[in-house]
Structures are given as structure tokens and as C-alpha cells.
Write an enzyme that holds these catalytic residues in place. Structure first.
Site, PDB file in Angstrom:
ATOM      1  N   HIS A 473      29.858 -54.289 -13.231  1.00  0.00           N
ATOM      2  CA  HIS A 473      29.723 -53.043 -13.977  1.00  0.00           C
ATOM      3  C   HIS A 473      30.096 -51.820 -13.134  1.00  0.00           C
ATOM      4  O   HIS A 473      30.253 -50.709 -13.675  1.00  0.00           O
ATOM      5  CB  HIS A 473      28.279 -52.894 -14.473  1.00  0.00           C
ATOM      6  CG  HIS A 473      28.172 -52.178 -15.789  1.00  0.00           C
ATOM      7  ND1 HIS A 473      29.177 -51.407 -16.319  1.00  0.00           N
ATOM      8  CD2 HIS A 473      27.157 -52.109 -16.692  1.00  0.00           C
ATOM      9  CE1 HIS A 473      28.804 -50.904 -17.478  1.00  0.00           C
ATOM     10  NE2 HIS A 473      27.577 -51.308 -17.740  1.00  0.00           N
ATOM     11  N   ASP A 477      33.572 -51.066 -17.371  1.00  0.00           N
ATOM     12  CA  ASP A 477      32.605 -50.512 -18.327  1.00  0.00           C
ATOM     13  C   ASP A 477      32.357 -51.501 -19.459  1.00  0.00           C
ATOM     14  O   ASP A 477      33.134 -52.442 -19.678  1.00  0.00           O
ATOM     15  CB  ASP A 477      33.117 -49.191 -18.898  1.00  0.00           C
ATOM     16  CG  ASP A 477      33.205 -48.100 -17.838  1.00  0.00           C
ATOM     17  OD1 ASP A 477      32.383 -48.135 -16.898  1.00  0.00           O
ATOM     18  OD2 ASP A 477      34.093 -47.230 -17.958  1.00  0.00           O
TER      19      ASP A 477
END
Length: 502
Positions: A473, A477
Site C-alpha cells: 500500500h 493505492d
């Protein structure tokens, strides 16, 4: 005329040794190649043979003295003083070294282990000291962080000395063993079998002097010599024997705290347990997976795919495909193609973080996770984005066979940019795969299972598979991760999209 007895070469990076035992005293008659003394280094024990027949004169370095390479140990007076009796009396022990001296000694070296790999563990010796070996016959197997490496014999002859036992760590380019090559090699075997015989007699009360360094360590650590098994000549205790005993003594009490609360059953449970040291490969797998969790901000998103279109297409063309290309048409080529298609749209899933930079890859080196008896490995299909279905299937088949046989090289497992892991072959219905660092994405495939689905307002039975994308992450995204997985789903549910690049 006198001959000097000097310290021989002790090995790579070893510059000194301790005189452990003198087998002869001044005035004793000695034969050529008869063992005069034994030296002890940090790693190995070295026997010093007599360079000439004669009478042992002055001993310059006494037991316990530290000597450097090529230092003077003693002198031998050559000539009539030499009596043949000692050689005849100890024929089984002295003939073998003489024959070994006549044969050429060939070093068995640790081969190149691969890029950035500097050490390995000796996993298994297929031969023992005294065994005859043929040229290129496998002597031992080394285990690195990622692959197993077999070491062949560089020449035909007899294995005369093993310098690193199973479990030892060796460095690339280091020496593993010695082979006596040539016609004289065959008679070396008795020397290897003759040594253990006196050791059995040691407990009967024979006066055997232990290595000075061993006595020193036993005194410092308060170890009873009776509890240490000696591996030296006549059962004498060597430095490594004491260190091994000390390590075992420290390790043994460790389970005590855990066993204390269940004292009534601890003994029986302990008898049924088996403790096995983790292989280097398993240790590396554990470390890398834990490092992945500690380093990446890992998250997993899920979707499901209707596999009917792929299964129908595969069933229709698998016969023609195998006939033309010589390889079976599987599901992995469809998933590889679908992932390549999705990676082009969401390139951050195919990228990696390097410090404060993001490195985007304009190619796809696809890692295909494979389970083997030794553990999980990830061979890499290089430039998968430029391959056809047939080329992908052939590459996967070749890498899979090499993985099962333990024949993968370091190059076969380096440079991957994205990974596919198929837990479905083991029956997994759903899982969260762990990233293969420094990659930023891994796709998890699962079991195909018939489930009721609503299609066109009607409930129908469809072969469904859950897909899982684990991603970093920090660089990917949620939108990019979900988009990637949806593109994979769309390509599999309508394979024509791959042809149209849609």
C-alpha cells in the site's frame, strides 16, 4: 645428515596452529611418512608425517606450543639409525599414508554458488573417507539460501579427507575435501577404517592424552572428560569435541521452563518429539516472509472469476495445442497473460520501492511460486510479456521440473517483478498471499468450485475461483489494486479481450 620437520600449509586464511600431540619422542626410529605429531587449528586437525627415514632428534615445538606455517617442529637424523620395525608393526596405519603420498592429491572445492551468495551449508555427504570415487561422481550436496548445489568429484581416486562435516557452513571457493587420485589411491581406504579401531579400546583404561586446547576448555567450563566423546586418534578428545559437548549442554536445559508446568507428562511428550534443524532454504523463506510483513504496508483485495469461458476454450483447443506445440495447455498461461495485460494498465503493481524512489519496470518477469519437498521456491519467467501461450506453458513446465528436481540455479529465481501463487492445486479455497520482496504485488489463485451464481436474472451453476491480490500500500493505492484485479477478472471471463488488448 639431518632433515627438518616443518609446519605444513594449514589451509586458506589459517596462519597458526597448536601442537596437540607428539606420537614419537627424541631417539625413536621413524619411517618415511610415519606420523610424527598432530597439529590443531581453529577448524581442522592436521597430522605431520615424517619427511625422511631416520631417528627423531630434537623436538623444537613441544605439545601446547603455538606455531606458524613453515615453522620448525623437529629434526630427523637420516641414515642407519632408521629401523624398519615400526613400519612393519603398524603396517595397516603406515602403508596407507605412503600410498597416498605417491598419489596426486586433488582438492575438492566449493563451486560458485551464484550472484551475491557467499556461503552454503554442507547438507549431505554421499561418500565417506576411504570410498573410491569416479570422476564427476557426486560427492556431496550443499544447500544455500535458495538452491541446492551438487559437488562432483574433480578426479577419480579415493576420498582421503573430509574437511567439513554435514551441517558445517562453507564459503564460496573454500576447500571441502581431498581426493588421492591415480594408481596409488586405491590403497588409502585402510587408513580410514583403521583409525576408529583403537578408539573403541579407549574406555578400557588406555592412557590417552587429550588435546591441550581441549583440556584447557574443559577446565574453564568445568566439563567432565568422561562425558565427552573423543574423535581423535585412539579416542583422544579434541577441541571441537569439547565445544560440541558444551553446546549440547547449554541447549539441553532450554526446554525446561516450558516443560515445568506439565511435569507429569513432560517426559513422555519429550520422548515422542523430534527436533530437526531448519534447512537454510526454510530459514531464508521464514526470514524473507517475515521481513516482507515488517517492511511493506501489505493489504489484500479479493474478487471472484467465472472460469467457464477459459475452461471451454481450453477444452476445445487443448488437443490441437498439444499436438502442435508439444506441451499441454494449462490455466497458468491464461493467468500470466491476464496479469501482463493488467500490469500495463496499472504499472505501479509491477514496480518496486528503492529508498525514496519508485522504480517502474517496462517489462514483466513473472514469478511462478512452486512448492517442492525442500520448500517454496519462485522461478522466474523472464520477459513473459513478450511470450505466446505456448512459450509460457513450455517455460513453466521446464521451471517446474527443475524446481521439483532441485536443479534451479540462482539466476532462475532472480529479477522477478510480479508473482502468481496457485494455492488451488492443494485445495485452498481462499488465502492472502504474502509479498515476495521487493515486488509490490502477488496474485493468489485458488480452487475452482461449482457455485450457484445469478446470470441474466437466473440462478446457474458456474465454475468459480476466488482471486486475491496482495499489494504494498506504500506504492499501490486501493483504486489501482482493485482496477488490476478487475482487469484480470475481465480478461479471464472473456479471453477475447486479450486478443483485442481491451
Amino acid at each position: 645428515m639431518s632433515t627438518e620437520v616443518k609446519v605444513p600449509t594449514l589451509g586458506e586464511s589459517v596462519t597458526e596452529a597448536t601442537v596437540a600431540t607428539w606420537f614419537k619422542k627424541p631417539g625413536d626410529a621413524v619411517a618415511v611418512d610415519e606420523m610424527l605429531c598432530e597439529l590443531e587449528t581453529d577448524k581442522v586437525t592436521v597430522e605431520v608425517p615424517s619427511p625422511a627415514a631416520g631417528t627423531l632428534g630434537e623436538i623444537v615445538a613441544a605439545e601446547g606450543d603455538t606455531v606458524g606455517v613453515d615453522a620448525l617442529l623437529a629434526t630427523i637424523s637420516e641414515g642407519a639409525g632408521a629401523a624398519p620395525a615400526p613400519e612393519a608393526a603398524a603396517a595397516p596405519a603406515t602403508e596407507a599414508p605412503a600410498a597416498a603420498a605417491a598419489a596426486e592429491v586433488v582438492d575438492v572445492m566449493v563451486p560458485a554458488l551464484g550472484e551475491s551468495v557467499t556461503e552454503a551449508t554442507v547438507a549431505t555427504w554421499f561418500k565417506k573417507v576411504g570410498d573410491a570415487v569416479a570422476a564427476d561422481e557426486m560427492l556431496c550436496e550443499l544447500e544455500t539460501d535458495k538452491v541446492s548445489v551438487e559437488v562432483p568429484a574433480p578426479a577419480a581416486g579415493t576420498l582421503t579427507e573430509v574437511l567439513h562435516a554435514e551441517g558445517s557452513t562453507v564459503e564460496a571457493g573454500g576447500k571441502l575435501a581431498l581426493i588421492a587420485a591415480g594408481a596409488g589411491a586405491a590403497v588409502v581406504a585402510p587408513a580410514a577404517t583403521a583409525v576408529p579401531a583403537p578408539a573403541a579400546a579407549a574406555p578400557t583404561g588406555a592412557d590417552v592424552e587429550n588435546a591441550p586446547s581441549a583440556n584447557k576448555i574443559m577446565a574453564e567450563k568445568g566439563i567432565d572428560p568422561a562425558t565427552v566423546a573423543g574423535s581423535g586418534r585412539d579416542g583422544r578428545i579434541m577441541k571441537e569435541d569439547v565445544l560440541k559437548a558444551a553446546t549440547a549442554a547449554v541447549a539441553a536445559p532450554a526446554p525446561a521452563p516450558a516443560a515445568a508446568p506439565r511435569a507429569p507428562v513432560a517426559a513422555s511428550d519429550a520422548a515422542r518429539e523430534e527436533r530437526v534443524k531448519m534447512t537454510r532454504l526454510r530459514q531464508t523463506i521464514a526470514k524473507r516472509l517475515k521481513d516482507s510483513q515488517n517492511t511493506a504496508a501489505m493489504l489484500t483485495t479479493y474478487n471472484e472469476v467465472d472460469m467457464k469461458a477459459v475452461m471451454d476454450l481450453r477444452n476445445e483447443y487443448k488437443g490441437l495445442f498439444e499436438k502442435k506445440h508439444g506441451v499441454r495447455l494449462g490455466f497458468m498461461s491464461f493467468f500470466t497473460k491476464a496479469c501482463v495485460h493488467a500490469l500495463k494498465e496499472v504499472p505501479e503493481v509491477n514496480a518496486e520501492i528503492d529508498g525514496t524512489d519508485v522504480v517502474y519496470k517496462n517489462f514483466v518477469h513473472m514469478g511462478i511460486a512452486a512448492g517442492t519437498p525442500q520448500g517454496l521456491v519462485v522461478p522466474v519467467i523472464r520477459d513473459a510479456d513478450a511470450m505466446s501461450f505456448a512459450e509460457i506453458e513450455k517455460a513453466i513446465a521446464e521451471k517446474g521440473a527443475a524446481a521439483r528436481d532441485g536443479k534451479l540455479s540462482m539466476a532462475d529465481m532472480q529479477g522477478g517483478t510480479f508473482t502468481i501463487s496457485n494455492g488451488g492445486v492443494y485445495g485452498s479455497l481462499m488465502s492472502s498471499p504474502i509479498l515476495n520482496p521487493p515486488q509490490s504485488g502477488i496474485l493468489g489463485m485458488h480452487k475452482i468450485q461449482d457455485r450457484p451464481m445469478v446470470v441474466g436474472g437466473e440462478i446457474v451453476i458456474r465454475p468459480m475461483m476466488y482471486l486475491a491480490l496482495s499489494y504494498d500500500h506504500r506504492i499501490v493505492d486501493g483504486k489501482g489494486a482493485v482496477t488490476f484485479l478487475v482487469r484480470v477478472k475481465e480478461a479471464l471471463e472473456d479471453p477475447r479481450r486479450l486478443l483485442m488488448d481491451l
